[in-house]
Scaffold this motif. Structure first.
Motif, mmCIF file in Angstrom:
data_model
loop_
_atom_site.group_PDB
_atom_site.id
_atom_site.type_symbol
_atom_site.label_atom_id
_atom_site.label_comp_id
_atom_site.label_asym_id
_atom_site.label_seq_id
_atom_site.Cartn_x
_atom_site.Cartn_y
_atom_site.Cartn_z
ATOM 1 N N ALA A 4 44.335 33.974 37.849
ATOM 2 C CA ALA A 4 44.848 34.500 38.021
ATOM 3 C C ALA A 4 45.892 35.115 37.025
ATOM 4 N N GLU A 5 46.823 34.366 36.961
ATOM 5 C CA GLU A 5 48.255 34.110 36.353
ATOM 6 C C GLU A 5 47.556 33.508 34.740
ATOM 7 N N LEU A 6 46.985 33.267 34.314
ATOM 8 C CA LEU A 6 46.366 33.055 32.515
ATOM 9 C C LEU A 6 47.033 34.265 32.377
ATOM 10 N N THR A 7 47.899 34.070 30.329
ATOM 11 C CA THR A 7 47.721 34.810 29.762
ATOM 12 C C THR A 7 47.578 33.954 27.943
ATOM 13 N N ALA A 8 47.436 35.611 27.080
ATOM 14 C CA ALA A 8 48.069 34.708 25.798
ATOM 15 C C ALA A 8 46.637 33.400 25.940
ATOM 16 N N ALA A 9 47.784 32.963 25.151
ATOM 17 C CA ALA A 9 46.662 31.513 24.622
ATOM 18 C C ALA A 9 45.493 30.295 25.538
ATOM 19 N N PRO A 10 46.752 30.005 26.467
ATOM 20 C CA PRO A 10 45.970 29.666 27.601
ATOM 21 C C PRO A 10 44.334 29.948 28.212
ATOM 22 N N TRP A 70 44.288 46.974 35.664
ATOM 23 C CA TRP A 70 42.974 47.142 35.915
ATOM 24 C C TRP A 70 41.904 46.148 36.308
ATOM 25 N N ILE A 71 41.036 46.350 36.171
ATOM 26 C CA ILE A 71 39.844 45.236 37.524
ATOM 27 C C ILE A 71 38.535 44.757 37.087
ATOM 28 N N ALA A 72 38.539 43.796 36.921
ATOM 29 C CA ALA A 72 36.953 43.917 36.466
ATOM 30 C C ALA A 72 36.559 42.762 37.241
ATOM 31 N N LYS A 73 35.432 43.122 37.385
ATOM 32 C CA LYS A 73 34.036 42.486 38.132
ATOM 33 C C LYS A 73 33.570 41.610 37.249
ATOM 34 N N LEU A 74 32.526 40.672 37.978
ATOM 35 C CA LEU A 74 31.692 39.800 37.491
ATOM 36 C C LEU A 74 30.761 39.394 38.360
ATOM 37 N N VAL A 75 29.634 39.779 38.126
ATOM 38 C CA VAL A 75 29.013 39.029 38.976
ATOM 39 C C VAL A 75 27.742 37.327 38.700
ATOM 40 N N HIS A 76 28.168 36.583 39.524
ATOM 41 C CA HIS A 76 26.861 35.089 38.819
ATOM 42 C C HIS A 76 26.256 34.654 39.685
ATOM 43 N N ILE A 77 24.730 34.556 40.037
ATOM 44 C CA ILE A 77 23.797 34.408 39.687
ATOM 45 C C ILE A 77 23.822 33.078 39.460
ATOM 46 N N PRO A 78 23.931 32.357 40.235
ATOM 47 C CA PRO A 78 24.174 30.527 40.290
ATOM 48 C C PRO A 78 22.487 30.145 40.576
ATOM 49 N N PRO A 80 18.425 30.747 42.413
ATOM 50 C CA PRO A 80 17.730 32.618 42.634
ATOM 51 C C PRO A 80 18.099 32.483 44.408
ATOM 52 N N GLY A 81 18.102 34.057 44.789
ATOM 53 C CA GLY A 81 18.865 33.807 45.395
ATOM 54 C C GLY A 81 20.234 33.826 46.146
ATOM 55 N N GLY A 82 20.931 33.532 44.667
ATOM 56 C CA GLY A 82 22.749 33.178 45.533
ATOM 57 C C GLY A 82 23.818 34.211 44.658
ATOM 58 N N VAL A 83 24.358 34.926 44.665
ATOM 59 C CA VAL A 83 25.400 35.452 44.532
ATOM 60 C C VAL A 83 26.221 35.303 44.546
ATOM 61 N N GLU A 84 27.693 35.599 43.537
ATOM 62 C CA GLU A 84 28.824 35.256 43.876
ATOM 63 C C GLU A 84 29.314 36.608 42.954
ATOM 64 N N LEU A 85 29.985 37.113 43.482
ATOM 65 C CA LEU A 85 31.508 38.096 42.780
ATOM 66 C C LEU A 85 32.375 37.989 42.180
ATOM 67 N N PHE A 86 33.518 37.357 41.383
ATOM 68 C CA PHE A 86 34.434 37.175 40.807
ATOM 69 C C PHE A 86 35.024 38.698 40.430
ATOM 70 N N VAL A 87 36.372 38.864 40.797
ATOM 71 C CA VAL A 87 37.588 40.150 40.761
ATOM 72 C C VAL A 87 38.521 39.537 39.962
ATOM 73 N N SER A 88 39.255 40.584 38.969
ATOM 74 C CA SER A 88 40.005 40.073 38.854
ATOM 75 C C SER A 88 41.244 40.778 38.256
ATOM 76 N N ALA A 100 38.563 37.581 34.625
ATOM 77 C CA ALA A 100 37.025 37.322 35.599
ATOM 78 C C ALA A 100 35.789 35.890 35.256
ATOM 79 N N LEU A 101 36.028 36.004 34.240
ATOM 80 C CA LEU A 101 34.983 35.095 33.089
ATOM 81 C C LEU A 101 35.262 33.699 34.038
ATOM 82 N N VAL A 102 37.034 33.280 33.470
ATOM 83 C CA VAL A 102 37.523 31.996 33.686
ATOM 84 C C VAL A 102 37.291 31.187 34.846
#
Length: 112
Positions: A4-10, A70-78, A80-88, A100-102
């Motif tokens: 949540a603290e990553l910016t720029a080149a990192p 800004w808020i970003a949401k990414l759904v990841h399905i690792p 079958p039957g599993g769902v994870e939501l990532f919010v950044s 959110a991707l990282v």
């Protein structure tokens, strides 16, 4: 470091790793820059690089009036039957989306 603290080149470095690249961070004209195949990789600031990543990974981005960011949401399905939501959150749409991707790949903390 907290994702949540990553910016720029990192942040760009961890995005590159998230999508399977082998990035390096180098100083260019006194500024830290993420390089992939010796080319600047800046998806957290350049829509030409970040936009296709947002589209490919189906990241939803919107303005949060309550948090004034800004808020970003990414759904990841690792599996079958599993769902994870990532919010950044971020000061810009791309920063929020790339965080959110990282987070979806490496979790809430990243280590060198």
């Amino acid at each position: 470091m907290k994702t949540a603290e990553l910016t720029a080149a990192p942040l760009d470095y961890w995005v590159a790793r998230s999508i399977g690249n082998s990035p390096v961070i180098r100083k260019v004209d006194g500024k830290a820059v993420c390089l992939v195949s010796w080319m600047p990789f800046e998806p957290s600031t350049a829509w030409s690089q970040g936009g296709p990543i947002v589209e490919r990974h189906h990241v939803a981005i919107e303005w949060d009036n309550l948090k004034s960011c800004w808020i970003a949401k990414l759904v990841h399905i690792p599996r079958p039957g599993g769902v994870e939501l990532f919010v950044s959150f971020g000061d810009t749409p791309l920063v929020a989306a790339m965080r959110a991707l990282v987070q979806s790949r490496f979790g809430k903390d990243v280590y060198s």
